[in-house]
Design a protein around this motif. Structure first.
Motif, PDB file in Angstrom:
ATOM      1  N   GLY A  37       0.838  -1.184   0.055  1.00  0.00           N
ATOM      2  CA  GLY A  37       0.126  -0.005  -0.013  1.00  0.00           C
ATOM      3  C   GLY A  37       0.646   1.143   0.027  1.00  0.00           C
ATOM      4  N   VAL A  91      -3.070  -4.560  -6.552  1.00  0.00           N
ATOM      5  CA  VAL A  91      -3.821  -4.210  -5.320  1.00  0.00           C
ATOM      6  C   VAL A  91      -3.006  -2.968  -4.750  1.00  0.00           C
ATOM      7  N   ASP A  92      -1.739  -3.044  -4.771  1.00  0.00           N
ATOM      8  CA  ASP A  92      -0.980  -1.747  -4.062  1.00  0.00           C
ATOM      9  C   ASP A  92      -1.437  -0.458  -4.889  1.00  0.00           C
ATOM     10  N   ALA A  95      -4.726   0.382  -3.796  1.00  0.00           N
ATOM     11  CA  ALA A  95      -4.718   1.157  -2.320  1.00  0.00           C
ATOM     12  C   ALA A  95      -4.174   2.794  -2.500  1.00  0.00           C
ATOM     13  N   LEU A 102      -3.947  -0.902   3.592  1.00  0.00           N
ATOM     14  CA  LEU A 102      -3.927  -2.404   3.478  1.00  0.00           C
ATOM     15  C   LEU A 102      -3.373  -2.945   4.802  1.00  0.00           C
ATOM     16  N   MET A 107      -5.251  -9.110   5.373  1.00  0.00           N
ATOM     17  CA  MET A 107      -4.800  -8.759   4.416  1.00  0.00           C
ATOM     18  C   MET A 107      -3.016  -9.045   4.607  1.00  0.00           C
TER      19      MET A 107
END
Lengths: 166, 166
Positions: A37, A91-92, A95, A102, A107
């Protein structure tokens, strides 16, 4: 009235302190670059993905890799590493874009388990490929017949894409 | 005077709580079998030492292991694993005999670092040996000329002696 209130309820300070204690881990982890994140984490994931993808391409473009089990295993595990790193990079990035943290237990646990599995697979595949590359290149001196340079490059890239950072 | 003192200094409670927090990890770790300084830990260390020693003996008694770099690396790293496990088994036995706890930060840190180094070496050596064993046995079908059974046994023992428990 307004002046006396703070003096009458000095007890209200402890709840604030407790709240700070509960928030402490989140606040402490916020500054560590490279965590999921963060911009550093995204950069590390992208680097891992790039090295795994290069290793996969270099190994898969040699004509004789399917004849050796360890090289097939390297292609499979580096392919899995590619998928995993790419998913986590997405996903990063998500975020970062929506500015969402995260750093909850589910997670982080998922990331640790997935990283442990893929990194163990990649490391073992890179080790066995390195063993065979050294056998072909140094012990048997058969680099003339084989694609030693490609095998060595793919193994080195697999070693670089193996990390145990989270 | 004496009656008023406790009411004047109710602040003295927090230090007691902090002391309990500092003592908590020591009390929690006491019952875990397999930790350094317990009977389970000693048994695990002895098993690790036995498997590493068997792997070393089986590999070192084959006539052609020095011609392959990965097998030489396996012998070296399994030898180091033997020495490390034997040393820690002696330390565990001593701690059990004199009923002394090994659970301070310096000792546990030393064990973790040493275990991490030896287990990484053993795992990578076992992986590269496994790659070459599979290459000789399955891909090239040259088990008639080589000591496949010994190579496979030594590799399997090295994998068993690789653990990451502390």
């Amino acid at each position: 009235m307004n002046v006396s209130r703070p003096a009458v309820h000095p007890v209200e300070v402890p709840p604030v302190t407790e709240g700070a204690v509960h928030n402490a881990p989140r606040g402490r982890m916020k500054d560590v670059q490279g965590m999921p994140g963060t911009l550093g984490g995204l950069a590390l994931r992208l680097l891992q993905f790039i090295f795994a993808a290069v290793s996969l391409c270099v190994m898969a473009t040699t004509s004789d890799f399917p004849s050796v089990t360890a090289f097939r295993y390297l292609v499979a595990s580096v392919g899995l590493q590619c998928l995993w790193s790419f998913s986590l990079a997405i996903v990063d990035a998500y975020a970062l874009l929506v500015r969402r943290s995260l750093r909850n237990c589910t997670m982080v646990g998922l990331f640790i388990v997935g990283d442990a599995v893929t990194s163990t697979l990649t490391f073992s595949a890179a080790c066995s490929s390195a063993g065979i590359t050294v056998l072909i290149g140094n012990d048997l001196d058969k680099c003339g017949l084989n694609h030693c340079a490609q095998f060595e490059s793919a193994t080195a890239m697999a070693f670089i894409s193996w990390n145990r950072l989270i």
